[in-house]
Design an enzyme around this catalytic site. Sequence first.
Site, mmCIF file in Angstrom:
data_model
loop_
_atom_site.group_PDB
_atom_site.id
_atom_site.type_symbol
_atom_site.label_atom_id
_atom_site.label_comp_id
_atom_site.label_asym_id
_atom_site.label_seq_id
_atom_site.Cartn_x
_atom_site.Cartn_y
_atom_site.Cartn_z
ATOM 1 N N LYS A 23 0.893 -1.215 0.129
ATOM 2 C CA LYS A 23 0.051 -0.034 -0.139
ATOM 3 C C LYS A 23 1.094 1.297 0.130
ATOM 4 O O LYS A 23 2.105 1.143 0.407
ATOM 5 C CB LYS A 23 -1.020 0.061 1.224
ATOM 6 C CG LYS A 23 -0.382 0.200 2.602
ATOM 7 C CD LYS A 23 -1.626 0.111 3.553
ATOM 8 C CE LYS A 23 -0.988 0.844 4.970
ATOM 9 N NZ LYS A 23 -1.586 0.983 5.601
ATOM 10 N N HIS A 24 0.413 2.253 -0.300
ATOM 11 C CA HIS A 24 -0.843 3.011 -0.996
ATOM 12 C C HIS A 24 -0.704 3.154 -2.359
ATOM 13 O O HIS A 24 -0.049 3.961 -2.772
ATOM 14 C CB HIS A 24 -1.279 4.112 -0.338
ATOM 15 C CG HIS A 24 -1.451 4.154 1.046
ATOM 16 N ND1 HIS A 24 -0.742 4.161 2.170
ATOM 17 C CD2 HIS A 24 -2.922 3.774 1.799
ATOM 18 C CE1 HIS A 24 -1.329 3.901 3.363
ATOM 19 N NE2 HIS A 24 -2.751 3.851 3.227
ATOM 20 N N HIS A 37 -7.287 10.870 5.429
ATOM 21 C CA HIS A 37 -8.097 10.621 6.524
ATOM 22 C C HIS A 37 -9.087 11.849 6.902
ATOM 23 O O HIS A 37 -10.242 11.882 7.391
ATOM 24 C CB HIS A 37 -7.370 10.244 7.975
ATOM 25 C CG HIS A 37 -6.920 8.746 7.719
ATOM 26 N ND1 HIS A 37 -5.567 8.698 7.433
ATOM 27 C CD2 HIS A 37 -7.380 7.886 8.320
ATOM 28 C CE1 HIS A 37 -5.401 7.254 7.408
ATOM 29 N NE2 HIS A 37 -6.478 6.854 8.058
ATOM 30 N N ASP A 61 -8.884 1.531 0.572
ATOM 31 C CA ASP A 61 -8.713 2.055 1.911
ATOM 32 C C ASP A 61 -10.015 2.363 2.691
ATOM 33 O O ASP A 61 -10.967 2.049 1.670
ATOM 34 C CB ASP A 61 -7.758 3.471 1.930
ATOM 35 C CG ASP A 61 -7.053 3.438 3.107
ATOM 36 O OD1 ASP A 61 -7.230 2.955 4.111
ATOM 37 O OD2 ASP A 61 -5.950 4.116 3.071
#
Length: 184
Positions: free
Chosen positions: A29-30, A41, A112
């Site tokens: 990831k990512h 976030h 995600d």
Amino acid sequence: FGISAADTAQYVHTVVSAMNRKGLGCVLKHFPGYGNNADTHTGIAIDERSLESFRNNDFLPFQAGIKAGAPVVLVSHNMIRAVDGSRPASLSQAVHELLRTELAFDGLIITDDLQMDAIRQYTAGEEAAVMAVTAGNDLICCTDYETQFNAVLQAVQSGKISEQRIDESVLRILTYKLQRGMLE
């Protein structure tokens, strides 16, 4: 990671190989790379780097992990203007196509968390999982699973998402489980 892309790639190859020898699953990831972007976030992150910059740097650890047999790749919520300037990577067919074709990844792709602000600010909630499945994700990470599950179910029932598309993901999920001895 704090080291060069080439050194990170070597480290990733070593770790993925060791995890595979021990029968452990791992997730790269990512994808396609995070760079110095804002935290998804708390909001939308837009990456203005060129595709060549990704190819010469960020893709190297992913390529090494894929070559070593990493079974899963998590796609970021960053919007990668060089690939798709209108959707976050996790909701972009173009980003998933790049991972499948250019990096030749045939394992599981996971999002995600779809409840992160980068996605909640981009979509109105219910469409997030539908967009994620349509983009090419096999697994959906979401804390609002009841809403997301029902949205995907309705999209399949209405024909917005084909059963063939779901079957593609189911096949990859079952293959993953078989390879790890989770099914008999």
